[in-house]
Write an enzyme that holds these catalytic residues in place. Sequence first.
Site, PDB file in Angstrom:
ATOM      1  N   HIS A  74     -23.212 -31.061 104.505  1.00 41.16           N
ATOM      2  CA  HIS A  74     -22.430 -30.112 103.689  1.00 41.16           C
ATOM      3  C   HIS A  74     -23.158 -29.891 102.373  1.00 41.16           C
ATOM      4  O   HIS A  74     -24.308 -29.455 102.377  1.00 41.16           O
ATOM      5  CB  HIS A  74     -21.014 -30.667 103.515  1.00 41.16           C
ATOM      6  CG  HIS A  74     -20.019 -29.764 102.856  1.00 41.16           C
ATOM      7  ND1 HIS A  74     -20.205 -28.427 102.658  1.00 41.16           N
ATOM      8  CD2 HIS A  74     -18.785 -30.034 102.348  1.00 41.16           C
ATOM      9  CE1 HIS A  74     -19.142 -27.905 102.069  1.00 41.16           C
ATOM     10  NE2 HIS A  74     -18.259 -28.854 101.869  1.00 41.16           N
ATOM     11  N   HIS A 131     -25.101 -23.095 110.426  1.00 39.78           N
ATOM     12  CA  HIS A 131     -23.830 -23.000 109.706  1.00 39.78           C
ATOM     13  C   HIS A 131     -22.701 -22.878 110.723  1.00 39.78           C
ATOM     14  O   HIS A 131     -22.864 -22.219 111.750  1.00 39.78           O
ATOM     15  CB  HIS A 131     -23.823 -21.773 108.784  1.00 39.78           C
ATOM     16  CG  HIS A 131     -22.786 -21.837 107.719  1.00 39.78           C
ATOM     17  ND1 HIS A 131     -21.475 -21.528 107.961  1.00 39.78           N
ATOM     18  CD2 HIS A 131     -22.859 -22.227 106.432  1.00 39.78           C
ATOM     19  CE1 HIS A 131     -20.790 -21.691 106.834  1.00 39.78           C
ATOM     20  NE2 HIS A 131     -21.587 -22.122 105.904  1.00 39.78           N
ATOM     21  N   ASP A 179     -28.094 -23.550 101.151  1.00 37.96           N
ATOM     22  CA  ASP A 179     -28.810 -24.713 100.608  1.00 37.96           C
ATOM     23  C   ASP A 179     -30.315 -24.625 100.778  1.00 37.96           C
ATOM     24  O   ASP A 179     -31.047 -25.424 100.188  1.00 37.96           O
ATOM     25  CB  ASP A 179     -28.300 -25.992 101.294  1.00 37.96           C
ATOM     26  CG  ASP A 179     -26.857 -26.254 100.920  1.00 37.96           C
ATOM     27  OD1 ASP A 179     -25.987 -26.166 101.797  1.00 37.96           O
ATOM     28  OD2 ASP A 179     -26.606 -26.487  99.725  1.00 37.96           O
TER      29      ASP A 179
HETATM   30  C1  SDX Z   1     -22.882 -25.942 103.539  1.00 34.58           C
HETATM   31  O1  SDX Z   1     -18.658 -24.749 105.775  1.00 34.58           O
HETATM   32  C2  SDX Z   1     -19.247 -24.182 104.786  1.00 34.58           C
HETATM   33  O2  SDX Z   1     -18.926 -23.077 104.418  1.00 34.58           O
HETATM   34  C3  SDX Z   1     -20.312 -25.026 104.093  1.00 34.58           C
HETATM   35  C4  SDX Z   1     -21.063 -24.319 102.976  1.00 34.58           C
HETATM   36  C5  SDX Z   1     -20.164 -24.038 101.804  1.00 34.58           C
HETATM   37  O3  SDX Z   1     -20.523 -23.160 101.001  1.00 34.58           O
HETATM   38  O4  SDX Z   1     -19.170 -24.772 101.624  1.00 34.58           O
HETATM   39  O5  SDX Z   1     -21.605 -23.118 103.460  1.00 34.58           O
HETATM   40  C6  SDX Z   1     -22.193 -25.202 102.444  1.00 34.58           C
HETATM   41  O6  SDX Z   1     -22.497 -27.031 103.835  1.00 34.58           O
HETATM   42  C7  SDX Z   1     -23.994 -25.262 104.308  1.00 34.58           C
HETATM   43  C8  SDX Z   1     -24.534 -26.149 105.474  1.00 34.58           C
HETATM   44  C9  SDX Z   1     -25.512 -27.158 104.887  1.00 34.58           C
HETATM   45  N1  SDX Z   1     -25.931 -28.125 105.904  1.00 34.58           N
HETATM   46  C10 SDX Z   1     -27.165 -28.152 106.408  1.00 34.58           C
HETATM   47  O7  SDX Z   1     -28.046 -27.334 106.142  1.00 34.58           O
HETATM   48  C11 SDX Z   1     -27.445 -29.333 107.337  1.00 34.58           C
HETATM   49  C12 SDX Z   1     -28.153 -28.834 108.618  1.00 34.58           C
HETATM   50  N2  SDX Z   1     -27.197 -28.021 109.377  1.00 34.58           N
HETATM   51  C13 SDX Z   1     -26.465 -28.712 110.451  1.00 34.58           C
HETATM   52  O8  SDX Z   1     -26.088 -30.016 110.140  1.00 34.58           O
HETATM   53  C14 SDX Z   1     -25.392 -27.810 111.063  1.00 34.58           C
HETATM   54  O9  SDX Z   1     -25.949 -26.585 111.260  1.00 34.58           O
HETATM   55  C15 SDX Z   1     -24.068 -27.637 110.343  1.00 34.58           C
HETATM   56  C16 SDX Z   1     -23.424 -28.931 110.049  1.00 34.58           C
HETATM   57  C17 SDX Z   1     -24.260 -26.874 109.072  1.00 34.58           C
HETATM   58  C18 SDX Z   1     -23.151 -26.828 111.268  1.00 34.58           C
HETATM   59  O10 SDX Z   1     -22.908 -27.607 112.354  1.00 34.58           O
HETATM   60  P1  SDX Z   1     -21.891 -27.138 113.533  1.00 34.58           P
HETATM   61  O11 SDX Z   1     -21.261 -25.844 113.222  1.00 34.58           O
HETATM   62  O12 SDX Z   1     -20.998 -28.272 113.861  1.00 34.58           O
HETATM   63  O13 SDX Z   1     -22.856 -26.803 114.682  1.00 34.58           O
HETATM   64  P2  SDX Z   1     -23.455 -27.882 115.623  1.00 34.58           P
HETATM   65  O14 SDX Z   1     -23.892 -29.098 114.849  1.00 34.58           O
HETATM   66  O15 SDX Z   1     -22.529 -28.065 116.757  1.00 34.58           O
HETATM   67  O16 SDX Z   1     -24.803 -27.133 116.095  1.00 34.58           O
HETATM   68  C19 SDX Z   1     -24.769 -26.246 117.154  1.00 34.58           C
HETATM   69  C20 SDX Z   1     -26.091 -26.518 117.864  1.00 34.58           C
HETATM   70  C21 SDX Z   1     -26.286 -28.004 118.240  1.00 34.58           C
HETATM   71  O17 SDX Z   1     -27.103 -28.038 119.396  1.00 34.58           O
HETATM   72  P3  SDX Z   1     -26.340 -28.256 120.848  1.00 34.58           P
HETATM   73  O18 SDX Z   1     -25.555 -29.548 120.752  1.00 34.58           O
HETATM   74  O19 SDX Z   1     -25.457 -27.028 121.003  1.00 34.58           O
HETATM   75  O20 SDX Z   1     -27.457 -28.322 121.816  1.00 34.58           O
HETATM   76  O21 SDX Z   1     -27.193 -26.196 116.990  1.00 34.58           O
HETATM   77  C22 SDX Z   1     -27.926 -27.380 116.720  1.00 34.58           C
HETATM   78  C23 SDX Z   1     -27.072 -28.562 117.089  1.00 34.58           C
HETATM   79  O22 SDX Z   1     -27.876 -29.681 117.467  1.00 34.58           O
HETATM   80  N3  SDX Z   1     -28.211 -27.367 115.282  1.00 34.58           N
HETATM   81  C24 SDX Z   1     -29.392 -27.661 114.753  1.00 34.58           C
HETATM   82  C25 SDX Z   1     -29.206 -27.478 113.361  1.00 34.58           C
HETATM   83  N4  SDX Z   1     -27.948 -27.111 113.114  1.00 34.58           N
HETATM   84  C26 SDX Z   1     -27.332 -27.051 114.310  1.00 34.58           C
HETATM   85  N5  SDX Z   1     -30.569 -28.032 115.275  1.00 34.58           N
HETATM   86  C27 SDX Z   1     -31.578 -28.242 114.413  1.00 34.58           C
HETATM   87  N6  SDX Z   1     -31.488 -28.088 113.067  1.00 34.58           N
HETATM   88  C28 SDX Z   1     -30.327 -27.703 112.508  1.00 34.58           C
HETATM   89  N7  SDX Z   1     -30.244 -27.550 111.191  1.00 34.58           N
END
Ligand code: SDX
Length: 428
Positions: A265, A306, A363
């Site tokens: 996050h 996201h 971010d």
């Molecule tokens: C913020 O919610 C908000 O609005 C948050 C925010 C705000 O202003 O408040 O926008 C701020 O928190 C932005 C996000 C910052 N976080 C990151 O950059 C960390 C990296 N991102 C991931 O951890 C992830 O993308 C999340 C947590 C942001 C979102 O996760 P979800 O929606 O639960 O999606 P998921 O983890 O289920 O991913 C879907 C797929 C998965 O693969 P499968 O299981 O379907 O095979 O995409 C993959 C994930 O493994 N995936 C990634 C990835 N993000 C998702 N693979 C590699 N790198 C990534 N960054």
Amino acid sequence: MTEKKAILKVEGRDDLELPILTPTLGREEIDVSSLTANGLFTFDPGFTSTASCESKITYIDGEAGKLLHRGYSIEELAAKSDYLEVCYLLLNGELPNAEQKEAFVGTVKNHTMVHEQIRNFFNGFRRDAHPMAIMCGVVGALSAFYHDSLDITNAEHREVTAFRLIAKMPTIAAMCYKYGLGQPLMYPRNDLGYAENFLHMMFGNPCEETQVSPTLARAMDKIFILHADHEQNASTSTVRLAGSSGANPFACIAAGISALWGPAHGGANEAVLNMLDEIGDISQIETYVAKAKDKNDPFKLMGFGHRVYKNYDPRATVMRESCHEVLNELGINDPKLELAMKLEEIALNDPYFKEKKLFPNVDFYSGIILKAIGIPTSMFTVIFALSRTVGWIAHWNEMISNPYKIGRPRQLYTGETERSMEPLNERD
Ligand code: SDX
């Protein structure tokens, strides 16, 4: 217009009619609140298919990559507004006129100092404490200084608390930084603008007049705007859940700060810079992109993906432009920016990221600008918390000033069925 309905068919039960709710913008939603009366629950870990509340503050269209605050686009607000004007908008629902803006800014200025005894809190922390640990503690303790205004049913108490938090977060954030340096904790100056004052408290010292670059102050203010609110994200949902028990607003904001800290996050901006350090060189990008795609490797590309945006995060686009402006103005040629741009190009052309719609989020670029401004990585999430305080307060106030229930989700229980204890001497 007759209300649309969803029909739930469950084997062995009568069909259940569920109302479909129509939003101003976005998708229709099925109201499942009547399921409990029929002995049914929904199961939705991570709330990927669940709307937790009704709100009028922020709207996100994840497919279109659109973000509106009270109907105004983030692009227009970032280009034409300033952070305190956006604070007024988020809290009151309308942009202020000139008189309202002057009064709002004046009231914020009169609340920027913290109680002198709060300065003693810092001495209890190690100098190398993470500033987010300090901020969690200090903000949670603020309620101890405001016994006169903790009645959450009193709109005036809620208003003064909003002013206190918006005004004091920059002061507390800068104190967290200065304490870690072993430098004097700076006092705010009421002759400076909000972002200018923050940079003064961060980089000034009592021995000389502070000169704050207007370019950096403008970039800082834009970063505050871009992080101000984002609908029901993890930390805002935490603030609402804490607030639903009737906890005081300072405790609720401290809970939001704690939730924001995680690298998935608000901690992602710090994690992005650490990731760029780990990748080190453009030649290593392919290796790390492969790691991010490997299911057996926990590595994720920080700053990508996201829960809601399945398109570019519009804030990342604004941030990227601001990044170039700031680095060009300062004549900084940051190899991390080049590395980030190359990483973005490679990731966005990779089938894995395209298929999963993983785009850069807010971010991804913020850390590079913050680094250019001179902010250390450990302070990145503190600045996110500072910026998001107005969003947390706006959502808390929206909930508290309307009918609400304590948030209390249920579970799918898959543990032991009921059993009796064996005497200690008979257990294996
Ligand atoms: C913020 O919610 C908000 O609005 C948050 C925010 C705000 O202003 O408040 O926008 C701020 O928190 C932005 C996000 C910052 N976080 C990151 O950059 C960390 C990296 N991102 C991931 O951890 C992830 O993308 C999340 C947590 C942001 C979102 O996760 P979800 O929606 O639960 O999606 P998921 O983890 O289920 O991913 C879907 C797929 C998965 O693969 P499968 O299981 O379907 O095979 O995409 C993959 C994930 O493994 N995936 C990634 C990835 N993000 C998702 N693979 C590699 N790198 C990534 N960054």
